[in-house]
Motif scaffolding. Sequence first.
Motif, PDB file in Angstrom:
ATOM      1  N   ARG A   5       0.899  -1.303  -0.164  1.00  0.00           N
ATOM      2  CA  ARG A   5      -0.106   0.022  -0.009  1.00  0.00           C
ATOM      3  C   ARG A   5       0.877   1.342  -0.019  1.00  0.00           C
ATOM      4  O   ARG A   5       0.689   2.255  -0.543  1.00  0.00           O
ATOM      5  N   ARG A   6       1.894   1.136   0.876  1.00  0.00           N
ATOM      6  CA  ARG A   6       2.871   2.435   0.743  1.00  0.00           C
ATOM      7  C   ARG A   6       3.464   2.553  -0.578  1.00  0.00           C
ATOM      8  O   ARG A   6       3.545   3.741  -1.184  1.00  0.00           O
ATOM      9  N   LEU A   7       3.964   1.441  -1.347  1.00  0.00           N
ATOM     10  CA  LEU A   7       4.667   1.785  -2.484  1.00  0.00           C
ATOM     11  C   LEU A   7       3.408   1.992  -3.692  1.00  0.00           C
ATOM     12  O   LEU A   7       3.790   2.869  -4.207  1.00  0.00           O
ATOM     13  N   LEU A   8       2.284   1.600  -3.500  1.00  0.00           N
ATOM     14  CA  LEU A   8       1.374   2.009  -4.318  1.00  0.00           C
ATOM     15  C   LEU A   8       0.866   3.537  -4.305  1.00  0.00           C
ATOM     16  O   LEU A   8       0.689   4.370  -4.968  1.00  0.00           O
ATOM     17  N   ARG A   9       0.794   3.854  -3.016  1.00  0.00           N
ATOM     18  CA  ARG A   9       0.493   5.587  -2.842  1.00  0.00           C
ATOM     19  C   ARG A   9       1.632   6.124  -3.373  1.00  0.00           C
ATOM     20  O   ARG A   9       1.449   7.277  -3.695  1.00  0.00           O
ATOM     21  N   PHE A  10       2.907   5.720  -2.758  1.00  0.00           N
ATOM     22  CA  PHE A  10       4.107   6.513  -3.421  1.00  0.00           C
ATOM     23  C   PHE A  10       4.168   6.605  -4.882  1.00  0.00           C
ATOM     24  O   PHE A  10       4.349   7.894  -5.450  1.00  0.00           O
ATOM     25  N   ILE A  11       3.836   5.580  -5.864  1.00  0.00           N
ATOM     26  CA  ILE A  11       3.954   5.567  -7.115  1.00  0.00           C
ATOM     27  C   ILE A  11       2.719   6.509  -7.666  1.00  0.00           C
ATOM     28  O   ILE A  11       2.975   7.228  -8.700  1.00  0.00           O
ATOM     29  N   THR A  12       1.566   6.429  -6.915  1.00  0.00           N
ATOM     30  CA  THR A  12       0.234   7.202  -7.421  1.00  0.00           C
ATOM     31  C   THR A  12       0.643   8.718  -7.262  1.00  0.00           C
ATOM     32  O   THR A  12       0.443   9.374  -8.112  1.00  0.00           O
ATOM     33  N   VAL A  13       1.091   9.290  -6.077  1.00  0.00           N
ATOM     34  CA  VAL A  13       1.543  10.473  -6.021  1.00  0.00           C
ATOM     35  C   VAL A  13       2.741  10.827  -6.870  1.00  0.00           C
ATOM     36  O   VAL A  13       2.432  12.098  -7.372  1.00  0.00           O
ATOM     37  N   THR A  14       3.632  10.078  -6.937  1.00  0.00           N
ATOM     38  CA  THR A  14       4.720  10.435  -7.946  1.00  0.00           C
ATOM     39  C   THR A  14       4.128  10.696  -9.367  1.00  0.00           C
ATOM     40  O   THR A  14       4.830  11.600 -10.174  1.00  0.00           O
ATOM     41  N   ASN A  15       3.371   9.651  -9.633  1.00  0.00           N
ATOM     42  CA  ASN A  15       3.057   9.985 -11.077  1.00  0.00           C
ATOM     43  C   ASN A  15       2.137  11.250 -11.279  1.00  0.00           C
ATOM     44  O   ASN A  15       2.675  11.817 -12.313  1.00  0.00           O
ATOM     45  N   TRP A  16       1.251  11.922 -10.379  1.00  0.00           N
ATOM     46  CA  TRP A  16       0.683  12.895 -10.550  1.00  0.00           C
ATOM     47  C   TRP A  16       1.845  14.095 -10.624  1.00  0.00           C
ATOM     48  O   TRP A  16       1.739  15.201 -11.266  1.00  0.00           O
ATOM     49  N   ILE A  17       2.691  14.090  -9.645  1.00  0.00           N
ATOM     50  CA  ILE A  17       3.713  14.989  -9.686  1.00  0.00           C
ATOM     51  C   ILE A  17       4.571  15.325 -10.746  1.00  0.00           C
ATOM     52  O   ILE A  17       4.669  16.361 -11.316  1.00  0.00           O
TER      53      ILE A  17
END
Length: 128
Positions: A5-17
């Motif tokens: 979940r932490r990795l998925l959240r990191f990747i999702t936020v990084t995608n948008w940034i």
Amino acid sequence: MRIERRLLRFITVTNWILFCVVTVCGFVLAPGRFAWGVLAGGLIVTVNFQLLYRSLKQSLTPPHVANVRSVLGRYYLRFLVSAVIIFVLIADHYVNPLGLIIGLSVVVTSILIATMNEIRKIIFKEAA
């Protein structure tokens, strides 16, 4: 399950940034079709990533576990729609293909950043 979940959240936020940063840089440094290609490519791949996440989450969460054919069917339908959109954007010269490729690499870049971040954490954890 916590690390996933932490990795998925990191990747999702990084995608948008990354999507926002690359798009703004595209419009500042290379206005025109190149910048629109970056915007279109980033939007296509980021939305596809979000739809894939939602599709897998719905399909793999009990008690509504879906069969493999329906999951793959939705995946290939999204792939086909993306391919048609990309074809139209390039064939009708709406965007620059190089800008589109840069935009399409947003998710891959965010996954690479997440991987490097996890490797860094493992190395410094072992060193301490």
